[in-house]
Design a protein around this motif. Structure first.
Motif, PDB file in Angstrom:
ATOM      1  N   GLU A   1     -11.178  31.543   1.487  1.00 48.59           N
ATOM      2  CA  GLU A   1      -9.792  31.368   2.035  1.00 48.59           C
ATOM      3  C   GLU A   1      -8.939  30.375   1.264  1.00 48.59           C
ATOM      4  N   ARG A   2      -7.887  30.528   0.804  1.00 46.55           N
ATOM      5  CA  ARG A   2      -6.959  29.459   0.450  1.00 46.55           C
ATOM      6  C   ARG A   2      -6.573  28.639   1.603  1.00 46.55           C
ATOM      7  N   LEU A   3      -6.586  27.347   1.471  1.00 43.97           N
ATOM      8  CA  LEU A   3      -5.969  26.592   2.655  1.00 43.97           C
ATOM      9  C   LEU A   3      -4.537  25.738   2.129  1.00 43.97           C
ATOM     10  N   ALA A   4      -3.541  25.811   2.626  1.00 43.43           N
ATOM     11  CA  ALA A   4      -2.358  24.976   2.385  1.00 43.43           C
ATOM     12  C   ALA A   4      -2.806  23.346   2.261  1.00 43.43           C
ATOM     13  N   PRO A   5      -2.457  22.717   1.226  1.00 40.28           N
ATOM     14  CA  PRO A   5      -2.828  21.442   1.181  1.00 40.28           C
ATOM     15  C   PRO A   5      -2.130  20.298   2.203  1.00 40.28           C
TER      16      PRO A   5
ATOM     17  N   TRP B   1     -17.730  25.409   3.845  1.00 39.70           N
ATOM     18  CA  TRP B   1     -17.531  24.372   2.703  1.00 39.70           C
ATOM     19  C   TRP B   1     -16.088  24.660   2.480  1.00 39.70           C
ATOM     20  N   GLU B   2     -15.547  23.441   1.862  1.00 40.63           N
ATOM     21  CA  GLU B   2     -14.298  23.505   1.468  1.00 40.63           C
ATOM     22  C   GLU B   2     -14.373  22.546   0.072  1.00 40.63           C
ATOM     23  N   PHE B   3     -13.496  23.393  -0.926  1.00 40.30           N
ATOM     24  CA  PHE B   3     -13.617  22.492  -2.369  1.00 40.30           C
ATOM     25  C   PHE B   3     -12.072  22.047  -2.489  1.00 40.30           C
ATOM     26  N   TRP B   4     -11.790  20.768  -2.692  1.00 38.28           N
ATOM     27  CA  TRP B   4     -10.459  20.359  -2.950  1.00 38.28           C
ATOM     28  C   TRP B   4     -10.321  19.862  -4.342  1.00 38.28           C
ATOM     29  N   GLN B   5      -9.217  20.401  -5.151  1.00 36.68           N
ATOM     30  CA  GLN B   5      -8.968  19.957  -6.265  1.00 36.68           C
ATOM     31  C   GLN B   5      -7.638  19.213  -6.446  1.00 36.68           C
ATOM     32  N   GLY B   6      -7.502  18.192  -6.729  1.00 38.66           N
ATOM     33  CA  GLY B   6      -5.925  17.523  -6.812  1.00 38.66           C
ATOM     34  C   GLY B   6      -5.134  18.172  -7.745  1.00 38.66           C
ATOM     35  N   ARG B   7      -3.798  18.428  -7.388  1.00 35.33           N
ATOM     36  CA  ARG B   7      -3.100  18.926  -8.229  1.00 35.33           C
ATOM     37  C   ARG B   7      -1.470  18.205  -8.377  1.00 35.33           C
ATOM     38  N   LYS B   8      -0.727  18.261  -9.199  1.00 35.58           N
ATOM     39  CA  LYS B   8       0.318  17.645  -9.322  1.00 35.58           C
ATOM     40  C   LYS B   8       1.203  17.891  -7.894  1.00 35.58           C
ATOM     41  N   SER B   9       2.335  17.124  -7.711  1.00 38.09           N
ATOM     42  CA  SER B   9       3.152  17.197  -6.700  1.00 38.09           C
ATOM     43  C   SER B   9       2.583  17.302  -5.205  1.00 38.09           C
ATOM     44  N   ARG B  10       1.342  17.019  -5.314  1.00 38.08           N
ATOM     45  CA  ARG B  10       0.715  16.992  -3.933  1.00 38.08           C
ATOM     46  C   ARG B  10       0.440  18.740  -3.344  1.00 38.08           C
ATOM     47  N   LEU B  11       0.406  19.408  -4.339  1.00 38.39           N
ATOM     48  CA  LEU B  11       0.201  20.661  -4.117  1.00 38.39           C
ATOM     49  C   LEU B  11      -1.194  21.141  -4.446  1.00 38.39           C
ATOM     50  N   HIS B  12      -2.084  20.497  -3.740  1.00 42.18           N
ATOM     51  CA  HIS B  12      -3.423  20.727  -4.227  1.00 42.18           C
ATOM     52  C   HIS B  12      -4.356  21.901  -4.124  1.00 42.18           C
ATOM     53  N   ASP B  13      -5.120  22.219  -4.620  1.00 41.02           N
ATOM     54  CA  ASP B  13      -5.859  23.421  -4.506  1.00 41.02           C
ATOM     55  C   ASP B  13      -6.993  23.138  -3.484  1.00 41.02           C
ATOM     56  N   ARG B  14      -7.034  24.265  -2.219  1.00 45.37           N
ATOM     57  CA  ARG B  14      -8.190  24.012  -1.199  1.00 45.37           C
ATOM     58  C   ARG B  14      -8.668  25.491  -0.983  1.00 45.37           C
TER      59      ARG B  14
ATOM     60  N   LEU C   1       0.534  -1.103  -0.047  1.00 44.66           N
ATOM     61  CA  LEU C   1       0.010   0.021  -0.044  1.00 44.66           C
ATOM     62  C   LEU C   1       0.980   1.156   0.168  1.00 44.66           C
ATOM     63  N   SER C   2       2.092   1.291   0.492  1.00 44.87           N
ATOM     64  CA  SER C   2       2.832   2.266   0.725  1.00 44.87           C
ATOM     65  C   SER C   2       3.393   2.773  -0.483  1.00 44.87           C
ATOM     66  N   ASP C   3       3.370   1.919  -1.664  1.00 46.14           N
ATOM     67  CA  ASP C   3       4.074   2.138  -2.813  1.00 46.14           C
ATOM     68  C   ASP C   3       2.775   2.720  -3.961  1.00 46.14           C
ATOM     69  N   LEU C   4       1.467   2.681  -3.371  1.00 48.00           N
ATOM     70  CA  LEU C   4       0.404   3.377  -4.305  1.00 48.00           C
ATOM     71  C   LEU C   4       0.628   4.851  -4.559  1.00 48.00           C
ATOM     72  N   ARG C   5       0.458   5.308  -5.790  1.00 49.87           N
ATOM     73  CA  ARG C   5       0.819   6.740  -6.047  1.00 49.87           C
ATOM     74  C   ARG C   5      -0.216   7.029  -7.190  1.00 49.87           C
ATOM     75  N   LYS C   6      -0.423   8.331  -6.994  1.00 55.25           N
ATOM     76  CA  LYS C   6      -1.328   8.833  -8.021  1.00 55.25           C
ATOM     77  C   LYS C   6      -1.179  10.242  -8.482  1.00 55.25           C
ATOM     78  N   SER C   7      -0.790  10.631  -9.432  1.00 50.47           N
ATOM     79  CA  SER C   7      -0.742  12.131  -9.854  1.00 50.47           C
ATOM     80  C   SER C   7      -1.879  12.671 -10.406  1.00 50.47           C
ATOM     81  N   TYR C   8      -1.976  13.783  -9.511  1.00 49.59           N
ATOM     82  CA  TYR C   8      -3.452  14.502  -9.881  1.00 49.59           C
ATOM     83  C   TYR C   8      -3.046  15.699 -10.854  1.00 49.59           C
ATOM     84  N   GLU C   9      -3.806  15.544 -12.098  1.00 47.23           N
ATOM     85  CA  GLU C   9      -3.328  16.459 -12.930  1.00 47.23           C
ATOM     86  C   GLU C   9      -4.566  17.071 -14.036  1.00 47.23           C
TER      87      GLU C   9
END
Length: 211
Positions: free
Chosen positions: A207-211, A181-194, A4-12
């Motif tokens: 407000e923007r939150l750090a991912p 409310w919080e809206f989360w959009q996956g982004r590359k390198s785990r620098l997601h938009d929140r 499980l620790s090897d599972l990865r996904k790039s959000y793009e």
């Protein structure tokens, strides 16, 4: 066996920028929900509902949103179920939508109240007959001996109520009135938009939150 620790996904797939986000959360939610519906993601109306019991332990389950407007988000259930009893004791909850294929999450928090009897009646009458009979048949969240109990209860309800079963008094809708409310959009390198919207004296603060 997979590690499980090897599972990865790039959000793009997308981004969530303040310059293009709606000024109010309900409009942003409407845009994202309509996109999820148009994209035909599996069960776009499914949301996780989190409640808290008398012992302070949280619990979650999946429910289906059936309506939303400026007053809040609505779902229907058995008021005697675990979630119904927990909401009667602690009338606050959290909801979460996870549209995996779109790499998006929406989180909502707020106070919960029962919808009117008229709203519950209207929705109940729109349900398929089997679902209406099922509302009578299932003592939701209670221990039962076997599935045969449900089948027998459903048959009894069919005989008793026929083709027009009324809404059970223990069944109806809840409405969550959001204050966050919080809206989360996956982004590359785990620098997601929140982006978070919080209600402050009747005004939505974005407000923007750090991912």
């Amino acid at each position: 066996m997979s590690n499980l620790s090897d599972l990865r996904k790039s959000y793009e797939q997308g981004e969530l920028d303040e310059s293009r986000a709606a000024g109010e959360p309900l409009q942003q939610f409407k845009q994202w929900l309509e996109h999820a519906l148009a994209s035909e993601v599996p069960e776009p109306n499914a949301m996780t509902l989190a409640t808290v019991g008398a012992d302070g332990r949280p619990s979650t389950r999946i429910v289906l949103i059936k309506a939303y407007d400026a007053r809040g988000l609505v779902w229907f259930t058995n008021y005697d179920s675990r979630k119904g009893q927990e909401l009667a004791l602690h009338p606050f909850a959290a909801l979460q939508f996870h549209w995996v294929e779109l790499e998006r999450v929406v989180r909502i928090e707020g106070r919960v109240e029962r919808v009117s009897a008229e709203e519950s009646d209207e929705y109940f009458d729109s349900r398929p007959l089997d679902s209406r009979l099922g509302a009578w048949a299932s003592p939701q969240s209670q221990v039962i001996a076997s599935r045969a109990v449900l089948v027998a209860n459903a048959a009894k309800a069919a005989v008793q109520h026929g083709l027009k079963p009324p809404r059970p008094p223990h069944w109806g809708g809840f409405r969550l009135q959001p204050d966050r409310w919080e809206f989360w959009q996956g982004r590359k390198s785990r620098l997601h938009d929140r982006l978070r919207y919080r209600l402050d004296e009747g005004r939505w603060i974005r407000e923007r939150l750090a991912p």
